[in-house]
Design a protein around this motif. Structure first.
Motif, mmCIF file in Angstrom:
data_model
loop_
_atom_site.group_PDB
_atom_site.id
_atom_site.type_symbol
_atom_site.label_atom_id
_atom_site.label_comp_id
_atom_site.label_asym_id
_atom_site.label_seq_id
_atom_site.Cartn_x
_atom_site.Cartn_y
_atom_site.Cartn_z
ATOM 1 N N ASP A 77 6.185 -0.502 -2.351
ATOM 2 C CA ASP A 77 7.107 0.515 -2.877
ATOM 3 C C ASP A 77 7.072 1.693 -1.921
ATOM 4 O O ASP A 77 6.002 2.221 -1.602
ATOM 5 C CB ASP A 77 6.696 0.952 -4.287
ATOM 6 C CG ASP A 77 7.819 1.712 -4.992
ATOM 7 O OD1 ASP A 77 8.473 2.540 -4.322
ATOM 8 O OD2 ASP A 77 8.029 1.474 -6.192
ATOM 9 N N ALA A 89 8.081 -10.257 -12.465
ATOM 10 C CA ALA A 89 8.707 -8.916 -12.310
ATOM 11 C C ALA A 89 7.659 -7.941 -11.786
ATOM 12 O O ALA A 89 6.541 -7.895 -12.290
ATOM 13 C CB ALA A 89 9.270 -8.434 -13.638
ATOM 14 N N ASN A 110 12.946 4.566 -5.176
ATOM 15 C CA ASN A 110 12.837 3.307 -4.430
ATOM 16 C C ASN A 110 12.249 2.246 -5.355
ATOM 17 O O ASN A 110 11.152 2.421 -5.904
ATOM 18 C CB ASN A 110 11.952 3.462 -3.193
ATOM 19 C CG ASN A 110 12.587 4.349 -2.149
ATOM 20 O OD1 ASN A 110 13.444 3.923 -1.384
ATOM 21 N ND2 ASN A 110 12.194 5.630 -2.136
ATOM 22 N N ALA A 111 12.998 1.171 -5.485
ATOM 23 C CA ALA A 111 12.488 0.053 -6.276
ATOM 24 C C ALA A 111 11.456 -0.723 -5.461
ATOM 25 O O ALA A 111 11.444 -0.686 -4.223
ATOM 26 C CB ALA A 111 13.639 -0.859 -6.692
ATOM 27 N N ALA A 124 4.000 -7.084 -2.903
ATOM 28 C CA ALA A 124 5.152 -6.174 -2.992
ATOM 29 C C ALA A 124 4.728 -4.784 -2.531
ATOM 30 O O ALA A 124 3.552 -4.429 -2.576
ATOM 31 C CB ALA A 124 5.690 -6.121 -4.417
ATOM 32 N N SER A 172 12.166 -1.895 -10.859
ATOM 33 C CA SER A 172 11.508 -3.201 -10.766
ATOM 34 C C SER A 172 12.250 -4.117 -9.817
ATOM 35 O O SER A 172 13.395 -3.849 -9.426
ATOM 36 C CB SER A 172 11.408 -3.841 -12.153
ATOM 37 O OG SER A 172 12.712 -4.075 -12.678
ATOM 38 N N ALA A 173 11.566 -5.192 -9.444
ATOM 39 C CA ALA A 173 12.118 -6.272 -8.638
ATOM 40 C C ALA A 173 11.516 -7.574 -9.146
ATOM 41 O O ALA A 173 10.464 -7.576 -9.812
ATOM 42 C CB ALA A 173 11.814 -6.071 -7.159
ATOM 43 N N THR A 174 12.165 -8.676 -8.863
ATOM 44 C CA THR A 174 11.690 -9.984 -9.339
ATOM 45 C C THR A 174 11.397 -10.886 -8.160
ATOM 46 O O THR A 174 11.965 -10.732 -7.071
ATOM 47 C CB THR A 174 12.726 -10.633 -10.258
ATOM 48 O OG1 THR A 174 13.954 -10.806 -9.542
ATOM 49 C CG2 THR A 174 12.968 -9.771 -11.492
ATOM 50 N N ALA A 175 10.501 -11.821 -8.380
ATOM 51 C CA ALA A 175 10.147 -12.838 -7.375
ATOM 52 C C ALA A 175 9.960 -14.171 -8.096
ATOM 53 O O ALA A 175 9.399 -14.217 -9.200
ATOM 54 C CB ALA A 175 8.889 -12.444 -6.636
ATOM 55 N N ARG A 224 9.699 -3.690 -3.429
ATOM 56 C CA ARG A 224 10.252 -4.714 -2.544
ATOM 57 C C ARG A 224 9.238 -5.834 -2.409
ATOM 58 O O ARG A 224 8.076 -5.584 -2.058
ATOM 59 C CB ARG A 224 10.582 -4.111 -1.184
ATOM 60 C CG ARG A 224 11.323 -5.065 -0.273
ATOM 61 C CD ARG A 224 11.993 -4.300 0.851
ATOM 62 N NE ARG A 224 11.048 -3.473 1.575
ATOM 63 C CZ ARG A 224 10.858 -3.531 2.887
ATOM 64 N NH1 ARG A 224 11.550 -4.380 3.609
ATOM 65 N NH2 ARG A 224 10.001 -2.739 3.474
ATOM 66 N N VAL A 225 9.657 -6.999 -2.694
ATOM 67 C CA VAL A 225 8.757 -8.168 -2.661
ATOM 68 C C VAL A 225 8.681 -8.680 -1.237
ATOM 69 O O VAL A 225 9.704 -9.026 -0.620
ATOM 70 C CB VAL A 225 9.246 -9.265 -3.620
ATOM 71 C CG1 VAL A 225 8.331 -10.478 -3.543
ATOM 72 C CG2 VAL A 225 9.302 -8.725 -5.043
ATOM 73 N N ARG A 228 7.002 -3.966 -11.369
ATOM 74 C CA ARG A 228 7.458 -2.658 -11.828
ATOM 75 C C ARG A 228 6.583 -1.562 -11.215
ATOM 76 O O ARG A 228 5.378 -1.745 -11.044
ATOM 77 C CB ARG A 228 7.401 -2.548 -13.349
ATOM 78 C CG ARG A 228 8.295 -3.513 -14.083
ATOM 79 C CD ARG A 228 8.404 -3.125 -15.545
ATOM 80 N NE ARG A 228 9.139 -4.116 -16.302
ATOM 81 C CZ ARG A 228 8.571 -5.041 -17.078
ATOM 82 N NH1 ARG A 228 7.245 -5.053 -17.196
ATOM 83 N NH2 ARG A 228 9.308 -5.908 -17.743
#
Length: 928
Positions: free
Chosen positions: A594, A644, A557-558, A592, A654-657, A560-561, A646
């Motif tokens: 996870d 990012a 699971n990446a 975020a 990772s995810a970005t915001a 989540r922001v 991570r």
């Protein structure tokens, strides 16, 4: 005469005894007696044994009658119970010259075990004719021999007994000799030749006679011998023994060559007529086998070892003869003394093997018979079991013993017994022998399966392939065959009964547990199974064991922001930063979550791109965005950060915001900067862009001045609805909106701004929009940005009824255990470990809504005053605190140093100090 009559009576008793004994069954008690003639054909019937034992024909298959004897002279018909002759029986071979020939044996019957003693008397038949040892006998008789002189002759031998034995001797007709019968001490009849008148050698020097021996059979049988007599010159003195009879006692263990006795005879003649020779006369074959006679000295010695069990006494007749054939005779009676020289024998007649291990105490295992050929105490035998406490011997009858169980048997402990039985006689010294009986113990299902572990703990990583084995249970059963064959099954689980088969299964034979599906750690972290091992015995036995399956986490699971989030129409929120913000000022926080656990949910925050890299700093673990330095004059008012997030998995996900930051002291100041144009990604490119824009603005500056003049003119000339919202005192509901000192706050947080045209003041409604302001009067008449739902909950923003904003309830504040945070149970720091927790986006939004409500009240650190965090009006008031989860890390409010706590001062409803005071307080929090 008396002696002769006594011998006659004895002979008659011997003849009649086979016929008289059956008439007196009491003579041999506890025995069944039969009488049969010898030489019967094989399978001839002796008698109906079953009838005599009182057994019915139906009982015969169960009782299994059989003969127990050293030699199988007889058999039992298993169907009729008749006692049959096993083979032709020669009485003379079995009993010899005994007057009474009795064959004794035992009959063994099973279920129940009984022993019956049977005696069969063999009746003699006249199957043997008398025979002389020598068919021709030579005699030398001097002519001077006086009439009446007797010359003993060798007797004829008849193997028959009783009346069928030798009865009479006959001599052929002649004028010189006649024959008479004599009887030896052992009862044998031998003939004597009697001289009736003087011989005259000159007249006849040779005589030939025929001697006939006749038995008493019907018809009688006979045998003959030729007697040739040579008449010699006179030798008138025969040798004479010192006594007619000698008695000697010998031990049976004397060695060969042992001197028994020396007999002597004297002859009154002289010269050659006085020379005497000794020889055995009229003796049995056994005498010549065991004894030797010196012809010159008359000494008798043993030739072979004697055996008391073969013969208890011997009768030796010795003849002394001179050269003139004059002879005399004497008798030597040798009595044998018994010695303990025979070892007892142990004979196993029946063995009941294999023996079930659940046999009760006292179960008969074997039937044993003992035998010793010695006599008296030397032949008295007793038995015992050597070194095996599970079995004992019990005396049955006479010399029979039963081997029975004395303790419970356990095949798993001892599957086979070698029982040693020792038989010892009472002789001095005693002799003994032993025999080993092998007993096999058969298995019964008396052991339940036993698992090798008391419980099982299995770790399975999520996303496992379906059908893969995850564990194996193993149990053992010491029983044999089907009693020890184990099958495995799952009998219980904390999963749903119907769903159990779709999760796991177990191999019936091997105990291997298979996963029927891929497990998801986020949905199922562990479950409990109860497995059963059952054997195939009858009845079957079983055992249970518990297995706990732990589903391990994988980084699937990446992150989540949760904040910042996009509007439903895709537009981005913005955060407002005071222009006078000092370094370290908390601008906002990237939130975020996870869904994974452990290191896989350990989040770190990194700046990928920034409009001005040196203007802001980002907390590695907290996600807090703070000012790194004070805002300069050349810094752009709008900033953008690409962050990012991570996780700590391998490989990391990772995810970005994207954070949109605006430097302004009030919302009105920030409104002109609201634009859909994207922020430059590079400070150098942004500067170039502003230079171009500045040149364009110089060109239209005059045009803007004209428009401003027209606007001022229209403001004084008319009450345009388009500008009414900027006039103070026009709003119909001044109680609902932003406080006048709102501009003193550090930074409003995520605004979508709508301005009412009829309001006299500049007011911002967070929760309720007054019905007096029509939608068409709003500057931002596009209402598509208003979210109508949050999850599954309707969030109305425009009410049809006029309601007054109620003051917030201060009881909603979190306790220390319920303090909101991003993840984990402890406050994060720059270097601390990231706790393991999962977040819920909707719940965090409900927390933000609660913060917005308090901001509208203005009585909390979350209000719109100094040090407050403004919230978007897109969250409705119907979200209650029951939707807020336990976020274990403090939530830092952008633009403020306050946290959501239940401090006493906040419960009292006291507003905190201005921005400076809050900044100091925030500084203390940072130091902690």
């Amino acid at each position: 005469m008396r002696r002769g009559s006594g011998n006659g009576i004895a002979r008659w008793l011997q003849v009649l005894s086979p016929f008289l004994l059956p008439l007196f069954p009491g003579a041999l008690p506890d025995e069944i007696r039969y009488s049969i003639p010898e030489e019967l054909a094989k399978n001839s019937m002796v008698g109906n044994l079953a009838k005599d034992l009182g057994l019915g024909v139906r009982d015969l298959p169960t009782r299994k009658l059989r003969v127990s004897a050293e030699k199988e002279y007889f058999t039992v018909n298993p169907e009729s119970g008749d006692l049959l002759v096993g083979d032709r029986i020669d009485r003379e071979k079995v009993c010899g010259k005994q007057s009474l020939c009795v064959l004794e044996f035992d009959i063994v019957a099973e279920k129940p075990l009984n022993i019956f003693h049977v005696a069969v008397i063999l009746q003699d038949i006249n199957d043997n004719a008398p025979q002389f040892k020598q068919s021709e006998v030579d005699l030398n008789i001097g002519e001077s021999t006086r009439p009446g002189k007797a010359f003993p002759l060798d007797p004829a031998l008849d193997l028959d007994a009783g009346s069928n034995s030798l009865q009479k001797y006959y001599l052929g007709d002649n004028e010189y000799f006649e024959v008479t019968e004599k009887e030896s001490p052992d009862g044998r009849k031998y003939p004597e030749l009697i001289l009736k008148r003087f011989l005259d050698r000159e007249e006849l020097n040779f005589h030939q006679l025929v001697l006939t021996a006749v038995d008493g059979g019907d018809p009688p049988r006979s045998g003959t011998a030729q007697i040739r007599i040579q008449v010699t010159d006179a030798n008138d003195n025969p040798p004479l023994f010192s006594q007619d009879e000698y008695r000697v006692t010998l031990r049976e263990d004397v060695p060969p060559g042992f001197s028994v006795i020396q007999v002597t005879a004297t002859d009154q003649d002289e010269g050659i007529n006085a020379e005497i020779t000794y020889s055995f006369h009229n003796v049995d074959e056994q005498v010549e086998r065991f004894f030797n006679l010196d012809r010159q000295t008359g000494e008798i010695t043993t030739k072979d070892r004697l055996d008391f069990e073969t013969a208890k006494s011997y009768s030796l007749n010795v003849e002394a003869k001179d050269p003139g054939d004059l002879a005399s005779h004497c008798s030597i009676q040798v009595e044998i003394l018994d010695e303990n020289d025979c070892v007892p024998e142990v004979i196993v007649t029946s063995v009941f093997s294999p023996l079930p291990e659940d046999s009760p105490l006292g179960t008969v295992v074997a039937l044993i018979k003992t035998r010793d050929k010695d006599s008296g105490e030397n032949g008295d035998v007793y038995c015992n079991v050597l070194g095996n406490a599970q079995f004992v011997l019990k005396s049955s009858s006479k010399n029979y013993y039963k081997l029975v169980t004395d303790r419970t048997l356990d095949r798993e402990e001892i599957p086979e017994y070698n029982v040693t039985i020792i038989a010892t006689d009472r002789g001095k010294p005693p002799l003994s022998s032993n025999i080993i009986i092998t007993l096999h113990v058969s298995d019964v299902n008396d052991n339940a399966p036993v698992f090798h572990q008391a419980s099982y703990l299995v770790h399975v990583a999520e996303n496992n392939p379906p059908g893969a084995s995850i564990a194996q249970v193993s149990a053992s059963d010491p029983d044999l065959g089907s009693n020890g064959q184990i099958s495995y099954s799952i009998i219980a689980s904390d999963l749903e009964t119907r769903a159990l088969s779709s999760y796991v299964s177990v191999n019936h034979d091997s105990g291997v547990v298979f996963a029927q599906r891929a497990f998801d750690h986020e949905q199922l972290r562990s479950f409990q199974l109860t497995l059963q091992a059952r054997d195939q015995g009858s009845p079957s036995l079983s055992a249970n064991v518990s297995m706990r399956v732990l589903v391990g986490d994988r980084n699937d699971n990446a992150p989540r922001v949760l904040y910042p989030a996009l509007e439903p129409d895709g537009s981005a929120l913005f955060d407002m930063v005071p222009r006078a913000a000092e370094p370290g000022y908390l601008v906002t926080k990237v939130v975020a979550v996870d869904a994974d656990s452990g290191h896989n949910a350990w989040l770190s925050y990194h700046v990928l791109q920034a409009s001005d890299p040196g203007l802001f700093s980002l907390g590695l673990r907290t996600g807090e965005v703070r000012t790194a330095r004070a805002l300069g004059d050349r810094d752009a008012a709008r900033q953008r950060l690409l962050v990012a997030v991570r996780d700590g998995g391998q490989p990391p996900l990772s995810a970005t915001a994207t954070l949109h930051l605006i430097f302004a002291d009030s919302l009105q100041e920030a409104l002109p900067d609201l634009s859909d144009d994207p922020l430059p990604s590079d400070p150098q490119s942004e500067l170039q862009f502003y230079l171009v824009v500045a040149l364009a603005l110089i060109s239209v500056l005059f045009f803007l001045a004209v428009i401003l003049a027209i606007a001022l003119h229209l403001r004084h000339s008319s009450s345009s609805a388009a500008w009414g919202c900027f006039q103070p005192g026009v709003s119909s509901n001044p109680a609902t909106g932003v406080l006048p000192n709102y501009g003193e706050g550090t930074l409003p947080y995520s605004y979508n701004v709508c301005i009412a045209s009829q309001s006299a003041k500049t007011e911002f409604n967070f929760l309720n929009v007054t019905p007096e302001v029509a939608p068409q009067d709003l500057l931002c008449d596009n209402t598509s940005w208003i979210p109508d739902t949050l999850g599954d909950t309707e969030v109305p923003f425009v009410s049809d009824s006029v309601s007054k904003q109620a003051p917030p309830n201060t009881d909603w504040r979190f306790s220390q255990a319920q303090r909101p945070g991003t993840s984990g149970s402890q406050n994060g720091d720059e270097t601390g470990t990231w706790p393991n927790n999962q977040f819920d986006t909707e719940m965090l939004q409900a927390m933000i809504l609660a913060s917005a409500s308090e901001a509208a009240d203005g009585s909390s650190t979350l209000g719109g005053g100094a040090g407050t965090m403004g919230l978007s009006a897109r969250y409705g008031p119907q979200f209650t605190l029951q939707h807020v989860p336990d976020y274990r890390q403090n939530v830092y409010i952008p633009g403020s140093n306050a946290t959501l706590t239940n401090a006493a001062g906040k419960r009292d409803g006291k507003a905190p100090a201005g921005g400076n005071g809050n900044k100091k307080k925030s500084g203390k929090k940072e130091k902690k």
